[in-house]
Design an enzyme around this catalytic site. Structure first.
Site, PDB file in Angstrom:
ATOM      1  CD  GLU A  53      -2.795   1.094   2.514  1.00 50.47           C
ATOM      2  OE1 GLU A  53      -3.829   1.783   2.513  1.00 50.47           O
ATOM      3  OE2 GLU A  53      -2.464   0.364   3.481  1.00 50.47           O
ATOM      4  CE  LYS A 126      -7.856   1.599   2.743  1.00 52.94           C
ATOM      5  NZ  LYS A 126      -6.659   1.863   3.566  1.00 52.94           N
ATOM      6  CB  CYS A 163      -5.166  -1.542   3.674  1.00 52.49           C
ATOM      7  SG  CYS A 163      -4.524  -1.590   5.373  1.00 52.49           S
TER       8      CYS A 163
END
Length: 288
Positions: A53, A126, A163
């Site tokens: 990430e 994300k 994540c």
């Protein structure tokens, strides 16, 4: 013929941190530290490589310093173009997570997907953005607005989940419905409760949806934020939910694994994940 894929994950500690150089110098140091392992992946014949990430910066979200807005860049842009050279050189698909600046005030936690010939295929932003002690991500990132795309690369259909997304089964299911054969989850997560969940949630996604996953976490401690120890332990998991390769908890590492995508047909034909779905019974849930 079996559809054998060789894939790689790179987990990396921070070589230079805030106060040791400018933001651009910190970013360049992180890229330079990655290059030998990217080259090694290429030499080993890795076909799909995923980085961690926001791979070229610290995980700066434990603070709320607007200076880090300057580390964001367009996607496609300088870093994706640079990584595309390695993708083309080694005939290697690359998933490249960076801090994206779409325009002033529109900043995203993004992963670019680059095909094996260096072609930029698209990006995932994300969707689920945490905002809690140590993880002040809403200060830095807008929630994703591009859904859950799946990219047809030279070697496989690839999806990305980033994540905190991994805590939510809905997007993981949509990636499967959209045709993903491999889902990559680049992450930055520290020891504590998440370390238990790290080996629970993603094998569950893989088993529930019948696809492979590559799960990446950075390593080491990052000053001056001192959020805790990023515990690495990057791994690959198969459509049965079995971890088939795992990296070290403490050290920088290129993790490489080979697996047969034909297992997806075998598993889905056994469990019929998509045939037996009952979306009409989920209406009330969707209306909430």
């Amino acid at each position: 013929m079996p559809r054998i894929i060789k894939s790689g994950l790179i987990q990396m500690s921070l070589p230079m941190t805030e106060g040791e150089g400018s933001i651009e110098e910190i970013k360049e140091a992180m890229v330079q530290k990655h290059i030998p392992l990217i080259e090694e992946a290429g030499r080993q014949g890795v076909q799909i490589l995923c980085l961690q990430e926001i791979f070229n910066t610290p995980y700066f979200c434990p603070g709320q310093d607007k200076a880090w807005y300057a580390s964001a860049e367009p996607v496609p842009g300088p870093t994706t173009e640079r990584m595309a050279e390695y993708a083309k050189k080694y005939n290697m698909v690359m998933i490249v997570p960076v801090y994206e600046r779409e325009s002033a005030g529109f900043l995203y936690n993004t992963a670019a997907v680059i095909d094996a010939d260096g072609t930029y295929l698209g990006k995932y932003r994300k969707n689920h953005i945490p905002h809690t002690t140590g993880f002040w991500e809403k200060f830095f990132f807008k929630p994703g607005n591009m859904g859950y795309p799946v990219f047809q690369t030279k070697y496989a259909k690839v999806g990305v989940y980033i994540c905190y997304d991994r805590h939510f089964p809905d997007g993981a299911r949509i990636l499967g419905l959209n045709g993903a054969e491999i889902v990559y989850n680049p992450s930055a997560t520290v020891a504590g409760l998440s370390q238990y969940l790290w080996k629970l949630e993603q094998p569950a996604h893989a088993a529930a949806n019948g696809y492979f996953m590559g799960c990446i976490n950075r390593v080491g401690e990052e000053k001056p934020w001192n959020l805790g120890r990023f515990y690495g332990t990057s791994y690959f998991v198969d459509p049965r939910g079995q971890i088939i390769a795992e990296a070290d908890e403490y050290k920088d590492e290129l993790l490489v694994a080979e697996f047969d995508l034909d297992m997806i047909d075998e598993v889905r034909n056994t469990w019929q994940f998509f045939r037996d779905r009952r979306p009409e019974t989920y209406e009330k849930l969707v209306e909430l």
